[in-house]
Write a protein that holds these residues in place. Structure first.
Motif, PDB file in Angstrom:
ATOM      1  N   THR A 139       0.504  -4.394 -13.013  1.00 36.89           N
ATOM      2  CA  THR A 139      -0.159  -4.505 -11.712  1.00 36.89           C
ATOM      3  C   THR A 139       0.729  -3.955 -10.605  1.00 36.89           C
ATOM      4  OG1 THR A 139      -1.077  -6.553 -12.561  1.00 36.89           O
ATOM      5  CG2 THR A 139      -1.425  -6.108 -10.234  1.00 36.89           C
ATOM      6  N   VAL A 140       2.009  -4.338 -10.656  1.00 32.61           N
ATOM      7  CA  VAL A 140       2.928  -3.881  -9.613  1.00 32.61           C
ATOM      8  C   VAL A 140       3.044  -2.368  -9.627  1.00 32.61           C
ATOM      9  CG1 VAL A 140       5.339  -3.875  -8.896  1.00 32.61           C
ATOM     10  CG2 VAL A 140       4.240  -6.012  -9.497  1.00 32.61           C
ATOM     11  N   SER A 141       3.159  -1.774 -10.823  1.00 28.50           N
ATOM     12  CA  SER A 141       3.343  -0.317 -10.867  1.00 28.50           C
ATOM     13  C   SER A 141       2.067   0.392 -10.432  1.00 28.50           C
ATOM     14  CB  SER A 141       3.781   0.139 -12.258  1.00 28.50           C
ATOM     15  OG  SER A 141       2.744  -0.050 -13.178  1.00 28.50           O
ATOM     16  N   LEU A 142       0.927  -0.191 -10.748  1.00 25.03           N
ATOM     17  CA  LEU A 142      -0.337   0.398 -10.289  1.00 25.03           C
ATOM     18  C   LEU A 142      -0.401   0.409  -8.772  1.00 25.03           C
ATOM     19  CD1 LEU A 142      -3.172  -0.920 -12.625  1.00 25.03           C
ATOM     20  CD2 LEU A 142      -2.375   1.409 -12.322  1.00 25.03           C
ATOM     21  N   GLN A 143       0.037  -0.704  -8.183  1.00 23.61           N
ATOM     22  CA  GLN A 143      -0.005  -0.789  -6.724  1.00 23.61           C
ATOM     23  C   GLN A 143       0.963   0.200  -6.087  1.00 23.61           C
ATOM     24  OE1 GLN A 143       0.627  -4.926  -6.045  1.00 23.61           O
ATOM     25  NE2 GLN A 143      -1.545  -5.392  -6.130  1.00 23.61           N
ATOM     26  N   LYS A 144       2.101   0.372  -6.759  1.00 25.06           N
ATOM     27  CA  LYS A 144       3.088   1.318  -6.264  1.00 25.06           C
ATOM     28  C   LYS A 144       2.491   2.723  -6.236  1.00 25.06           C
ATOM     29  CE  LYS A 144       8.054   1.198  -6.666  1.00 25.06           C
ATOM     30  NZ  LYS A 144       9.153   0.861  -7.573  1.00 25.06           N
ATOM     31  N   ILE A 145       1.811   3.080  -7.338  1.00 24.35           N
ATOM     32  CA  ILE A 145       1.182   4.401  -7.417  1.00 24.35           C
ATOM     33  C   ILE A 145       0.130   4.546  -6.319  1.00 24.35           C
ATOM     34  CG2 ILE A 145      -0.290   5.888  -8.825  1.00 24.35           C
ATOM     35  CD1 ILE A 145       1.165   4.683 -11.269  1.00 24.35           C
ATOM     36  N   ALA A 146      -0.648   3.478  -6.141  1.00 23.82           N
ATOM     37  CA  ALA A 146      -1.693   3.514  -5.115  1.00 23.82           C
ATOM     38  C   ALA A 146      -1.076   3.759  -3.740  1.00 23.82           C
ATOM     39  CB  ALA A 146      -2.473   2.208  -5.116  1.00 23.82           C
ATOM     40  N   GLN A 148       1.782   5.227  -3.111  1.00 27.22           N
ATOM     41  CA  GLN A 148       2.288   6.597  -3.019  1.00 27.22           C
ATOM     42  C   GLN A 148       1.169   7.582  -2.748  1.00 27.22           C
ATOM     43  OE1 GLN A 148       4.515   7.602  -6.472  1.00 27.22           O
ATOM     44  NE2 GLN A 148       6.392   6.702  -5.678  1.00 27.22           N
ATOM     45  N   GLU A 149       0.020   7.314  -3.367  1.00 28.62           N
ATOM     46  CA  GLU A 149      -1.103   8.226  -3.151  1.00 28.62           C
ATOM     47  C   GLU A 149      -1.566   8.173  -1.698  1.00 28.62           C
ATOM     48  OE1 GLU A 149      -3.755   6.794  -6.040  1.00 28.62           O
ATOM     49  OE2 GLU A 149      -3.095   8.172  -7.591  1.00 28.62           O
ATOM     50  N   LEU A 150      -1.466   6.970  -1.136  1.00 29.58           N
ATOM     51  CA  LEU A 150      -1.937   6.808   0.237  1.00 29.58           C
ATOM     52  C   LEU A 150      -0.993   7.427   1.251  1.00 29.58           C
ATOM     53  CD1 LEU A 150      -3.220   3.151   0.336  1.00 29.58           C
ATOM     54  CD2 LEU A 150      -4.554   5.205   0.655  1.00 29.58           C
ATOM     55  N   SER A 151       0.283   7.479   0.884  1.00 31.79           N
ATOM     56  CA  SER A 151       1.259   7.784   1.925  1.00 31.79           C
ATOM     57  C   SER A 151       1.654   9.243   1.923  1.00 31.79           C
ATOM     58  CB  SER A 151       2.500   6.926   1.725  1.00 31.79           C
ATOM     59  OG  SER A 151       3.125   7.316   0.537  1.00 31.79           O
ATOM     60  N   LEU A 166       3.082   8.208   9.129  1.00 35.05           N
ATOM     61  CA  LEU A 166       3.788   7.377   8.161  1.00 35.05           C
ATOM     62  C   LEU A 166       3.358   5.928   8.346  1.00 35.05           C
ATOM     63  CD1 LEU A 166       7.376   8.883   8.370  1.00 35.05           C
ATOM     64  CD2 LEU A 166       5.600   9.340   6.696  1.00 35.05           C
ATOM     65  N   VAL A 167       2.931   5.321   7.255  1.00 32.10           N
ATOM     66  CA  VAL A 167       2.498   3.930   7.312  1.00 32.10           C
ATOM     67  C   VAL A 167       3.266   3.139   6.259  1.00 32.10           C
ATOM     68  CG1 VAL A 167       0.554   2.362   7.074  1.00 32.10           C
ATOM     69  CG2 VAL A 167       0.193   4.606   8.070  1.00 32.10           C
ATOM     70  N   LYS A 176      12.180  10.369  -0.105  1.00 38.25           N
ATOM     71  CA  LYS A 176      12.280  11.606  -0.879  1.00 38.25           C
ATOM     72  C   LYS A 176      10.907  12.274  -0.973  1.00 38.25           C
ATOM     73  CE  LYS A 176      14.818  12.915  -4.978  1.00 38.25           C
ATOM     74  NZ  LYS A 176      15.274  12.436  -6.277  1.00 38.25           N
ATOM     75  N   LEU A 177       9.923  11.449  -1.285  1.00 34.13           N
ATOM     76  CA  LEU A 177       8.548  11.947  -1.409  1.00 34.13           C
ATOM     77  C   LEU A 177       8.085  12.538  -0.080  1.00 34.13           C
ATOM     78  CD1 LEU A 177       6.207  11.568  -3.678  1.00 34.13           C
ATOM     79  CD2 LEU A 177       5.313   9.948  -2.038  1.00 34.13           C
ATOM     80  N   ILE A 178       8.399  11.819   1.005  1.00 35.57           N
ATOM     81  CA  ILE A 178       8.002  12.272   2.338  1.00 35.57           C
ATOM     82  C   ILE A 178       8.617  13.632   2.627  1.00 35.57           C
ATOM     83  CG2 ILE A 178       8.358  11.829   4.798  1.00 35.57           C
ATOM     84  CD1 ILE A 178       8.075   8.837   4.120  1.00 35.57           C
TER      85      ILE A 178
END
Lengths: 276, 120
Positions: A139-146, A148-151, A166-167, A176-178
């Motif tokens: 669940t935690v990793s799914l939320q993390k992915i979600a 990342q997709e949003l940001s 940026l939110v 790094k992703l940003i």
């Protein structure tokens, strides 16, 4: 002996569940049961009891599919692992007491029953907790992915001007992703001015500021200008209090002002049309 | 025979396009060539295009920085164009910020910027 126990548990199942539910409701500080509607509590309790007795019934192997299914459900309900553990404890206590009351467990066979109980409960507890933690991690990793997709998407607003809102909290991984998205976006959108909007960033500490400065520098290297907008009063206070030097790049209070400045930098301005 | 980086002259500007990853020797050679060419032509500006480069090491970055400072000393303005995102990240991570250098997205923008700068 095993058979005797299974039979008696099945016989008194309803009573066991009832007692167990009452006891769980009495648990201090646990409000999970009060939040849930009664029929759901009943259904879940029954499922739990079934799960608890599933591995003594016949071949005494634990049905992992069933456990996974159940844990998925309780993770979704938001039950804490402590609570689940307590539930297992209470269940075995209730069964033991009940069997004692009904004289299934007597002084003579007490010892054998204790061994039986521990060989029943322990593997069950292990696999439930294991399944629970796996489910939780998933669940935690799914939320993390979600998240990342949003940001961190760079939005082209005008020709040569792009905005990245940026939110949420910025950690090293996200920074790094940003940075990557920002630079790729600048090159592919041929932006000359990029506005970094930090209105939605709750905390700006030295680490976050460092990442923002790095991103701005990198943007300058690929040939665009970076502007920081959406600086709230409290953020301005922390930045100065922490002694972070943001003098080297343009900052504006709101996206609106930033946009005006960006248009100015690219030799354009917003003009009102005097139409009828 | 070593490969040399071609340096083109366009009006008052020198244009350098670096097409492949530089080794140390070529980088040093390039530094000398560019400075000599500047002396010969008394150019006012230099555009260095790095578009095809997607990897840069600290030595090359240092040489680039040096070249920029040296051309500055000789009175010319430098624009670096087409730095790839990956290269930008490497440079930042190496702590090379190229503070006093103009940058542009591509050669076209770079020439525009340089012309404006020279007119000012």
């Amino acid at each position: 002996m095993n058979k005797l126990m299974v039979e008696s548990i099945n016989e008194y199942m309803d009573e066991i569940i009832e007692r167990w539910t009452t006891r769980m409701k009495e648990e201090k500080g646990e409000r999970f049961f009060h939040f849930m509607p009664d029929h759901l509590v009943d259904k879940t309790s029954r499922e739990f009891a079934e799960l608890m007795t599933s591995n003594i019934r016949e071949t005494s192997s634990i049905d992992s599919d069933k456990i996974n299914e159940f844990t998925e459900k309780i993770v979704r309900f938001g039950w804490a692992i402590k609570f689940v553990n307590k539930a297992i404890d209470n269940f075995s206590n209730v069964v033991f007491e009940l069997l004692e009351e009904k004289d299934v467990i007597t002084d003579e066979n007490l010892r054998r029953f204790i061994v039986l109980f521990s060989s029943w409960i322990n593997p069950l507890r292990e696999s439930i907790i294991d399944a629970y933690s796996t489910e939780w991690e998933r669940t935690v990793s799914l939320q993390k992915i979600a998240l990342q997709e949003l940001s961190a998407s760079l939005i082209p607003v005008f020709e040569k001007i792009s905005v990245m809102p940026l939110v949420g909290t910025i950690d090293t991984e996200r920074a790094k992703l940003i940075m990557e998205n920002l630079l790729e976006g600048v090159v592919s959108q041929r932006a000359e001015v990029v506005l970094l909007d930090i209105t939605g960033v709750p905390v700006v500490d030295t680490m976050v500021a460092h990442h923002i400065i790095q991103a701005a520098d990198a943007v300058r290297l690929v040939g665009a200008k970076c502007m920081l907008v959406g600086i709230r009063p409290e953020i301005a206070q922390t930045i100065v209090a922490l002694g972070i030097n943001l003098n080297e790049f343009t900052t504006k209070s709101t996206l609106q002002r930033g946009m005006q400045a960006a248009l100015g930098m690219t030799n354009r301005e917003i003009v009102e049309v005097n139409g009828q | 025979m070593k490969t040399r980086i071609p340096i083109l002259k366009l009006n008052e500007v020198l244009i350098v396009s670096i097409q492949w990853e530089l080794d140390d020797q070529t980088a040093i050679q390039f530094q000398e060539d560019l400075l000599n060419k500047m002396h010969e032509t008394s150019a006012l500006g230099v555009v260095i295009d790095l578009t095809p480069i997607d990897f840069i090491d600290s030595f090359i970055a240092k040489v680039l920085g040096d070249v920029i400072n040296m051309t500055g000393l000789m009175g010319a303005k430098v624009v670096i164009t087409g730095i790839q995102p990956a290269v930008a990240i490497t440079l930042i991570e190496l702590g090379i910020r190229l503070n006093n250098v103009m940058t542009a997205l591509d050669l076209e923008n770079g020439l525009d910027k340089l012309t404006k700068e020279l007119e000012a």
